[in-house]
Design a protein around this motif. Structure first.
Motif, PDB file in Angstrom:
ATOM      1  N   ARG A  39       0.857  -1.182   0.000  1.00 14.74           N
ATOM      2  CA  ARG A  39       0.000   0.000   0.000  1.00 14.74           C
ATOM      3  C   ARG A  39       0.889   1.226   0.000  1.00 14.74           C
ATOM      4  O   ARG A  39       1.790   1.339   0.829  1.00 14.74           O
ATOM      5  N   HIS A  50      -3.044   3.816  -2.186  1.00 11.17           N
ATOM      6  CA  HIS A  50      -3.335   2.939  -3.310  1.00 11.17           C
ATOM      7  C   HIS A  50      -2.732   1.565  -3.040  1.00 11.17           C
ATOM      8  O   HIS A  50      -1.760   1.436  -2.280  1.00 11.17           O
ATOM      9  N   TYR A  51      -3.303   0.537  -3.706  1.00 11.34           N
ATOM     10  CA  TYR A  51      -2.890  -0.838  -3.465  1.00 11.34           C
ATOM     11  C   TYR A  51      -2.331  -1.443  -4.749  1.00 11.34           C
ATOM     12  O   TYR A  51      -2.948  -1.348  -5.809  1.00 11.34           O
ATOM     13  N   TYR A  52      -1.159  -2.082  -4.607  1.00  9.73           N
ATOM     14  CA  TYR A  52      -0.454  -2.583  -5.770  1.00  9.73           C
ATOM     15  C   TYR A  52      -0.106  -4.058  -5.583  1.00  9.73           C
ATOM     16  O   TYR A  52       0.433  -4.460  -4.545  1.00  9.73           O
ATOM     17  N   SER A  85      -0.124  -4.356 -10.920  1.00  7.49           N
ATOM     18  CA  SER A  85      -1.491  -3.904 -11.176  1.00  7.49           C
ATOM     19  C   SER A  85      -2.009  -3.208  -9.923  1.00  7.49           C
ATOM     20  O   SER A  85      -1.765  -3.660  -8.807  1.00  7.49           O
ATOM     21  N   LYS A  86      -2.715  -2.115 -10.119  1.00  5.35           N
ATOM     22  CA  LYS A  86      -3.361  -1.436  -8.992  1.00  5.35           C
ATOM     23  C   LYS A  86      -4.746  -2.044  -8.799  1.00  5.35           C
ATOM     24  O   LYS A  86      -5.479  -2.242  -9.778  1.00  5.35           O
ATOM     25  N   TYR A 140      -3.678  -2.012 -17.124  1.00  2.69           N
ATOM     26  CA  TYR A 140      -2.711  -2.805 -16.373  1.00  2.69           C
ATOM     27  C   TYR A 140      -2.622  -4.192 -17.002  1.00  2.69           C
ATOM     28  O   TYR A 140      -3.545  -4.620 -17.684  1.00  2.69           O
ATOM     29  N   HIS A 191      -3.945   7.875 -10.937  1.00  2.00           N
ATOM     30  CA  HIS A 191      -3.751   6.523 -10.424  1.00  2.00           C
ATOM     31  C   HIS A 191      -2.368   6.383  -9.816  1.00  2.00           C
ATOM     32  O   HIS A 191      -1.564   7.285  -9.865  1.00  2.00           O
TER      33      HIS A 191
END
Length: 432
Positions: free
Chosen positions: A191, A195-197, A205-206, A218, A432
Motif C-alpha cells: 500500500r 493505493h494498493y499494488y 497492477s493497482k 494494467y 492513479h
C-alpha cells in the motif's frame, strides 16, 4: 592428457590467486550484484514508519526507489539469528491505532514463522508461528498488505497464497475468504499513498482492496513507476511514466515565462504556461552537458541555473536551450555555498534561496560575485527534495508530496506543517 593438465594448472593458479586476494575482491566476484532495473521479481514489499518502501529479493533489500541492494540482515539482524534467511515470503506494516502494541510494527513472514519489528528492533517473544499471531492464515505466503479503515471496512490485513485471498480483521482476528477474479497472482503487494499494488514478476497492477477489481490499463512495468532506471522498455509511455512515477523529483522550477520543468533521474517533464499538455524528454537531449540527475534548478533573468553535485551549469532559455561559455563553475564560486545542495528557488526580486540539509541560504544574485546574505534553519522537514516559487507561493517537494508556503520566511520559521498534496495527482494530473 595435456589439455587436462593445462586445465588443472589454470584452476590451481586461480585458486592460489584468490587465496592471496583481498577479501573484498573475492566477495565482489563471488556475490552477484542485484540490479532492479533488469526486471527483478520481488519477494516482498513493505513501507517503513517513515514511508520508505523496502523491496526484498532473496537475502537482499532495496531501500526506497533507487540505490543499491544491501543484505537484509544488516537492517534486521535477528532474521538470520533465528532462521537462515534465504528470502522473505511476505511483509507489511501494521495499521491499527486502537492497539499501539502492534500499530506501525513491521511484520515479516518466512516459511511458517512471523517476525515483528518496531523501529528495526525485534519484539520480545518473536519469531512466532504464523498460526499463533494470525490464526486462520496459512504458512508459506506469497504476499501481504495492510488495509486500514475506511479503505477496508475494518482495520485489516490482506494475505495472498496462490489463488486464495484472506481478509484478516486485526480486531476480531476473524478471517474472510475473498475471490479476486480480475487480479493476477501476487508475488508481493503493498500500500502506497492510499493505493494498493499487486506485483507479479516485474509487472504490477493497482487493485481495489475490497473487491480486487483492477481498473485502467494494467499490468504496467514496475521499473517505470517504482524505480529510478536510466532506460525503459520500448512500450513505455514517457509522459505517462513521468506524470505518475512514485520516485521523488530531483528538482522543479518555472522559467520567466511561467513554463514549468520537473526533473527526475535522466528525464524531465515540461508544461508551458497556458497549456495543459505535458511533454517528456531526456535531460541529455535538452541539456547535453548535464547528462542526467540534477540536484536543484532555479530560473533567473531568462536563464536556468542547474546545480549538479559540486557544479553549476547555466543555460539561456530558448529553443534549444543554450549552455553559457565558462560553465560549469563550482557551486562555491558561483553561489558562495559549498555543494552539493538539495533544492533552490527564486520568487520575486534578486534573491535565490538555496536549501542544503536543514538550512536555507539567501543568495544575492545582483552582487558580484553572488554572495550569501543570510542563512537560517528549516525546522519543518529533515530533508527537501525540490522546491519552486510559482503561482502565488512556494511549493516544497518532500518525497511524493508537496507543501505550500506563502513565503521563504514561513518555510524557515513554520512549526506547523501545511496540508500535504500529492505531486503526481495535483501537479501532473495523474489519477492513479
Amino acid at each position: 592428457m595435456k589439455l587436462l593438465a593445462h586445465i588443472l594448472c589454470l584452476s590451481l593458479g586461480l585458486a592460489l590467486a584468490l587465496a592471496d586476494a583481498p577479501e573484498e575482491l573475492v566477495l565482489e566476484h563471488a556475490i552477484p550484484v542485484l540490479d532492479r532495473c533488469q526486471g527483478l521479481e520481488m519477494d516482498a514489499v513493505a513501507v517503513n514508519e517513515e514511508g520508505i518502501p523496502y523491496f526484498f529479493k532473496g537475502d537482499h533489500l532495496f531501500k526506497g526507489f533507487h540505490g543499491k541492494a544491501e543484505l537484509s540482515n544488516e537492517s534486521f539482524t535477528e532474521l538470520d539469528d533465528h532462521h537462515h534467511l534465504g528470502h522473505v515470503d511476505a511483509a507489511f506494516r501494521m495499521h491499527y491505532e486502537d492497539n499501539l502494541a502492534d500499530h506501525d510494527h513491521m511484520f515479516f513472514f518466512l516459511d511458517h514463522k512471523v517476525f515483528s519489528y518496531y523501529q528495526h528492533k525485534l519484539e520480545e517473544g518473536y519469531p512466532k508461528n504464523i498460526s499463533e499471531v494470525f490464526p486462520g492464515i496459512p504458512d508459506h505466503l506469497d504476499a501481504a498488505v495492510e488495509c486500514p479503515k475506511p479503505e477496508c471496512d475494518e482495520d485489516s490485513v490482506i494475505f495472498f497464497k496462490g489463488d486464495d485471498i484472506y481478509h484478516y480483521n486485526v480486531s476480531t482476528k476473524g478471517v474472510d475468504m475473498k475471490e479476486f477474479k480480475t487480479m493476477p497472482k501476487c508475488t508481493s503487494a503493498f500500500r502506497f499513498m492510499e493505493h494498493y499494488y499487486c506485483f507479479h514478476g516485474h509487472m504490477f497492477s493497482k487493485f481495489d482492496p475490497k473487491t480486487g477489481d483492477v481498473h485502467g490499463k494494467y499490468p504496467k512495468d514496475a521499473r517505470d513507476y517504482f524505480m529510478r532506471c536510466s532506460e525503459f522498455g520500448d512500450e513505455s509511455d514517457h509522459v505517462e511514466r513521468e506524470r505518475c512515477s512514485r520516485v521523488h523529483l530531483d528538482a522543479i522550477t518555472a522559467d520567466d515565462a511561467g513554463n514549468m520543468y520537473a526533473f527526475r533521474g535522466h528525464h524531465f517533464l515540461r508544461q508551458d504556461e497556458g497549456n495543459d499538455t505535458l511533454k517528456a524528454d531526456t535531460i541529455e537531449n535538452a541539456f547535453k552537458e548535464l547528462h542526467s540527475e540534477v540536484d536543484a534548478v532555479f530560473s533567473y533573468e531568462n536563464h536556468l541555473y542547474m546545480i549538479k553535485d559540486e557544479h553549476v551549469f547555466v543555460y539561456k532559455v530558448g529553443e534549444p536551450h543554450t549552455h553559457l561559455d565558462g560553465y560549469p563553475k563550482p557551486v562555491k564560486e558561483e553561489l558562495g555555498i559549498e555543494g552539493p545542495v538539495d533544492a533552490a528557488f527564486i520568487c520575486e526580486g534578486d534573491t535565490a534561496y538555496i536549501i542544503k540539509g536543514q538550512t536555507i541560504f539567501d543568495v544575492d544574485m545582483k552582487a558580484t560575485p553572488h554572495a550569501v546574505t543570510h542563512e537560517r534553519p528549516i525546522s519543518t522537514f529533515k530533508r527537501v527534495d525540490a522546491a519552486m516559487c510559482h503561482r502565488g507561493g512556494i511549493k516544497v517537494v518532500v518525497g511524493n508530496h508537496f507543501y505550500h508556503f506563502e513565503s521563504p520566511m514561513m518555510l524557515s520559521t513554520g512549526r506547523l506543517i501545511p496540508e500535504q498534496h500529492k505531486v503526481s495527482m495535483e501537479l501532473f494530473g495523474c489519477d492513479h
